[in-house]
Design a protein around this motif. Structure first.
Motif, PDB file in Angstrom:
ATOM      1  N   SER A   2       0.839  -1.202   0.000  1.00  0.00           N
ATOM      2  CA  SER A   2       0.000   0.000   0.000  1.00  0.00           C
ATOM      3  C   SER A   2       0.871   1.247   0.000  1.00  0.00           C
ATOM      4  O   SER A   2       1.752   1.401   0.847  1.00  0.00           O
ATOM      5  CB  SER A   2      -0.906  -0.006   1.243  1.00  0.00           C
ATOM      6  N   GLU A  71      -3.621  10.144  -4.562  1.00  0.00           N
ATOM      7  CA  GLU A  71      -4.037   8.855  -5.109  1.00  0.00           C
ATOM      8  C   GLU A  71      -3.863   7.791  -4.039  1.00  0.00           C
ATOM      9  O   GLU A  71      -2.762   7.601  -3.511  1.00  0.00           O
ATOM     10  CB  GLU A  71      -3.219   8.485  -6.345  1.00  0.00           C
ATOM     11  N   LEU A  72      -4.946   7.095  -3.695  1.00  0.00           N
ATOM     12  CA  LEU A  72      -4.928   6.083  -2.653  1.00  0.00           C
ATOM     13  C   LEU A  72      -4.408   4.764  -3.212  1.00  0.00           C
ATOM     14  O   LEU A  72      -4.350   4.563  -4.433  1.00  0.00           O
ATOM     15  CB  LEU A  72      -6.333   5.904  -2.074  1.00  0.00           C
ATOM     16  N   PRO A  73      -4.022   3.823  -2.336  1.00  0.00           N
ATOM     17  CA  PRO A  73      -3.530   2.522  -2.818  1.00  0.00           C
ATOM     18  C   PRO A  73      -4.525   1.808  -3.721  1.00  0.00           C
ATOM     19  O   PRO A  73      -4.132   1.026  -4.586  1.00  0.00           O
ATOM     20  CB  PRO A  73      -3.292   1.750  -1.520  1.00  0.00           C
ATOM     21  N   SER A  74      -5.805   2.074  -3.549  1.00  0.00           N
ATOM     22  CA  SER A  74      -6.827   1.436  -4.382  1.00  0.00           C
ATOM     23  C   SER A  74      -6.867   2.008  -5.802  1.00  0.00           C
ATOM     24  O   SER A  74      -7.529   1.467  -6.676  1.00  0.00           O
ATOM     25  CB  SER A  74      -8.201   1.618  -3.733  1.00  0.00           C
ATOM     26  N   GLY A  75      -6.148   3.095  -6.034  1.00  0.00           N
ATOM     27  CA  GLY A  75      -6.188   3.769  -7.329  1.00  0.00           C
ATOM     28  C   GLY A  75      -7.151   4.938  -7.355  1.00  0.00           C
ATOM     29  O   GLY A  75      -7.134   5.737  -8.300  1.00  0.00           O
ATOM     30  N   GLU A  76      -7.990   5.090  -6.340  1.00  0.00           N
ATOM     31  CA  GLU A  76      -8.942   6.199  -6.270  1.00  0.00           C
ATOM     32  C   GLU A  76      -8.184   7.499  -6.000  1.00  0.00           C
ATOM     33  O   GLU A  76      -7.276   7.555  -5.160  1.00  0.00           O
ATOM     34  CB  GLU A  76      -9.949   5.951  -5.147  1.00  0.00           C
ATOM     35  N   ARG A  93     -14.238  12.830  -2.712  1.00  0.00           N
ATOM     36  CA  ARG A  93     -13.949  11.577  -3.412  1.00  0.00           C
ATOM     37  C   ARG A  93     -13.840  11.824  -4.928  1.00  0.00           C
ATOM     38  O   ARG A  93     -14.415  11.106  -5.738  1.00  0.00           O
ATOM     39  CB  ARG A  93     -15.039  10.557  -3.123  1.00  0.00           C
ATOM     40  N   LYS A 126      -4.832   4.288   7.715  1.00  0.00           N
ATOM     41  CA  LYS A 126      -5.675   3.167   7.287  1.00  0.00           C
ATOM     42  C   LYS A 126      -5.329   2.764   5.856  1.00  0.00           C
ATOM     43  O   LYS A 126      -5.383   1.568   5.509  1.00  0.00           O
ATOM     44  CB  LYS A 126      -7.146   3.556   7.395  1.00  0.00           C
ATOM     45  N   GLN A 127      -4.960   3.734   5.022  1.00  0.00           N
ATOM     46  CA  GLN A 127      -4.583   3.405   3.652  1.00  0.00           C
ATOM     47  C   GLN A 127      -3.304   2.576   3.621  1.00  0.00           C
ATOM     48  O   GLN A 127      -3.077   1.800   2.696  1.00  0.00           O
ATOM     49  CB  GLN A 127      -4.366   4.695   2.832  1.00  0.00           C
ATOM     50  N   ASP A 129      -2.457   0.466   6.112  1.00  0.00           N
ATOM     51  CA  ASP A 129      -2.664  -0.667   7.032  1.00  0.00           C
ATOM     52  C   ASP A 129      -1.863  -0.495   8.318  1.00  0.00           C
ATOM     53  O   ASP A 129      -1.334  -1.455   8.886  1.00  0.00           O
ATOM     54  CB  ASP A 129      -2.271  -1.994   6.349  1.00  0.00           C
TER      55      ASP A 129
END
Length: 624
Positions: A2, A71-76, A93, A126-127, A129
């Motif tokens: 992450s 940019e978050l680890p999810s790609g968002e 968002r 949290k992003q 972990d």
């Protein structure tokens, strides 16, 4: 793994031009002369990742909102918004680059709070972990929740920190040193301190030391305000010496009186020191008496409970041999009562033994309390006697000053000046004593950090040192293979000298190697890391605004280091790296790199991060 990625930093205001810089996924170089806003970009990024405030600069006037694309680890891709004057964050968002802003999806508090996820720190952790991670704060094993600010120190490096002689792993604040080394340990070993069990009284001790330092700092602040209005101590000492010579030259008849006055002054200072010592003793005695009184009440409470148990045992027959009142066993089957026969039970004996032990402890405590009372009485008596004698000596000094040279106004003026100088020197002496006391407390606190330092895994440190050396070797740093990280002082050892002993150019490049090396170390081992690095001026310190005046490399650095540095961080660094630099690259950057150039020239390219303020005369001409 992450990771986070910075997308852009933007300043918006309703009546000013939009100012934004976009960041690439790999290298982003923001370059140009000094005073074009490069360091302000670093501060703005840090501010949007939880720093308390944003520096006030004239160019910032009119900009009310700061936006950070992330940019978050999810790609968002999300956008963080915060008022330029401070306060909480708004989370959107979507990728927003200007205002007016719509209604936010979520509001995030600026202060870290592990018990509530609606704050920026917990959102970012949290992003990665790491929202459950704990780090150690002192030698007693007290742990606290990891904050994103603990991580930001290792990936956002401003120009002052880059060149500072403070080791790169710490900030120089003694109260946070243990936490900072614990955070480094977390990054090196991928293991937090949640398994540590704190020893009792640890937090109280830490709070006490912190409170002591705060009081001393406040006293030192008051003294420094007074000392700012008087000459330096060495100058005062020289003035005092010359003044004494002038007094001796003016008259030799008052020599005996002057000697007597000096003796009285010395005696007065000794008495004042004695009174201070007595006050310190009284404070310590009072603190101990409070604690021991609490312990005495605890013993009394224990004895009352034991007496109740004994009385209840006697009434209910628990102390009478025979059928067991608890399980119904016959006397012959009660093996623990064999030694007591018909006279009693093991239960009775244990109660009596506990009563005897508690009474003995209370008796010992009573002796200690009596001794403390004696010490307190003695200290009060000493303080009182010293105070009375000091007043008498002060009166004697005043009388002696009047008798030194009746009618000699010049001599009296000299003595008055001397008295003022002595008072000023006494302030310096008081300041030195307070500093000594503060350092003594800090030295005690340093043992906290040494416990964490000794616990750092040697294999991890060896591999981390190898990563730093590999970076420096790629950058052309001489004898890079011998460079290593010394855990005893938490500093880089290069050329048989710690980083702090080198010039600021070498300190900057060594700090850059530490930061980049630590990030790559984490990437290679799939260890949590923010995923980005921001470096402010790792190579040079100043560049004039003239277009034809290139920046000069620090003479302490190898001449080819610029090209090697940019070549390596583009090819061999797996994360996002943002560099603010005065020095232009010696060769073109790769196609994936983002190159942002500031000129500090009106009408030539981009002036800086924020547009220049209009001159007053130009503004008046436009308005007319």
């Amino acid at each position: 793994m992450s990771r986070l990625r910075l997308v852009h930093i933007t300043l918006w205001g309703p009546n000013v031009p939009l100012s934004t810089v976009e960041f690439g996924a790999g290298l982003t170089l923001v370059r140009g002369p000094s005073d074009t806003g490069k360091s302000f970009i670093v501060e703005a990024i840090d501010y949007m990742l939880g720093a308390k405030s944003l520096k006030e600069i004239p160019e910032r006037t009119g900009y009310s909102t700061v936006l950070l694309g992330l940019e978050l680890p999810s790609g968002e891709v999300v956008t963080l918004s915060r008022g330029a004057a401070g306060g909480a964050f708004s989370l959107f968002r979507s990728d927003i680059r200007s205002g007016p802003l719509p209604v936010s999806n979520e509001d995030l508090a600026a202060k870290h709070n592990p018990k509530n996820e609606t704050n920026l720190s917990m959102f970012l952790l949290k992003q990665l972990d790491l929202e459950q991670a704990l780090i150690r704060k002192n030698a007693q094993g007290v742990t606290v929740s990891l904050s994103f600010r603990d991580l930001a120190h290792f990936c956002i490096i401003d120009e002052t920190t880059m060149q500072s002689d403070v080791p790169p792993a710490i900030t120089g604040q003694y109260t946070t040193k243990t936490k900072e080394i614990s955070t480094l340990k977390l990054l090196l070993e991928a293991e937090d301190d949640s398994s540590i069990v704190a020893s009792k009284g640890a937090s109280a001790s830490a709070r006490t030391n912190g409170a002591k330092v705060e009081v001393i700092d406040q006293l030192l602040g008051d003294l420094e305000a007074k000392l700012a209005e008087i000459p330096e101590e060495s100058q005062l000492s020289d003035q005092l010496a010359r003044l004494n010579g002038s007094i001796e030259d003016q008259t030799s008849t008052v020599g005996v009186l002057l000697a007597e006055r000096s003796a009285l002054a010395d005696r007065l200072r000794a008495l004042q020191e004695k009174a201070r010592g007595a006050r310190t003793e009284l404070a310590e005695v009072g603190a101990l008496q409070s604690r021991f009184a609490l312990l005495s009440r605890l013993y009394d409470s224990d004895l009352e409970r034991l007496a109740t148990i004994r009385e209840a045992g006697a009434l209910l027959g628990f102390f009478t041999p025979g059928t067991c009142q608890f399980c119904g066993a016959e006397f012959s089957d009660q093996h623990y009562n064999d030694a007591h026969g018909a006279d009693g039970t093991a239960f009775e004996e244990s109660v009596d033994a506990e009563i005897a032990k508690t009474m003995a402890l209370r008796a010992d405590l009573a002796i200690t309390l009596d001794e403390l009372t004696r010490r307190g009485d003695e200290a009060r008596s000493t303080r009182h006697d010293a105070s009375v004698e000091s007043e008498a000596l002060a009166d004697s000094l005043r009388a002696l000053d009047e008798d030194l040279s009746p009618g000699n106004g010049a001599l009296r003026e000299l003595i008055a000046v001397k008295s003022d100088i002595e008072k000023s020197l006494a302030l310096y002496a008081q300041s030195s004593e307070l500093i000594r006391l503060r350092n003594a407390i800090i030295d005690t606190t340093q043992t906290d950090a040494s416990v964490i330092t000794d616990g750092l895994n040697l294999t991890a440190l060896r591999e981390f040192s190898s990563e730093i050396a590999k970076r420096l070797e790629a950058w052309g740093y001489p004898d890079a293979s011998s460079v290593h990280y010394d855990r005893a002082v938490q500093d880089i050892l290069a050329d048989d000298q710690y980083r702090s002993a080198h010039g600021k150019g070498v300190r900057a490049i060594l700090h850059a190697a530490f930061t980049v090396g630590l990030a790559q170390y984490c990437f290679d081992r799939d260890i949590a890391h923010p995923g980005f690095v921001v470096l402010d001026s790792p190579l040079v310190t100043y560049r004039p605004p003239d277009v034809d005046s290139p920046a000069l490399l620090d003479e302490s650095l190898p001449t080819g280091i610029v090209g090697d540095f940019y070549r390596d961080i583009q090819r061999n660094f797996d994360g996002q790296i943002i560099v603010m630099e005065n020095l232009d690259p010696t060769e073109p950057l790769g196609p994936a790199a983002v190159d942002v150039v500031f000129t500090k020239k009106r009408g030539v390219g981009r002036y800086g991060f924020l547009p220049p303020k209009r001159p007053v005369t130009a503004a008046l001409e436009i308005e007319s």
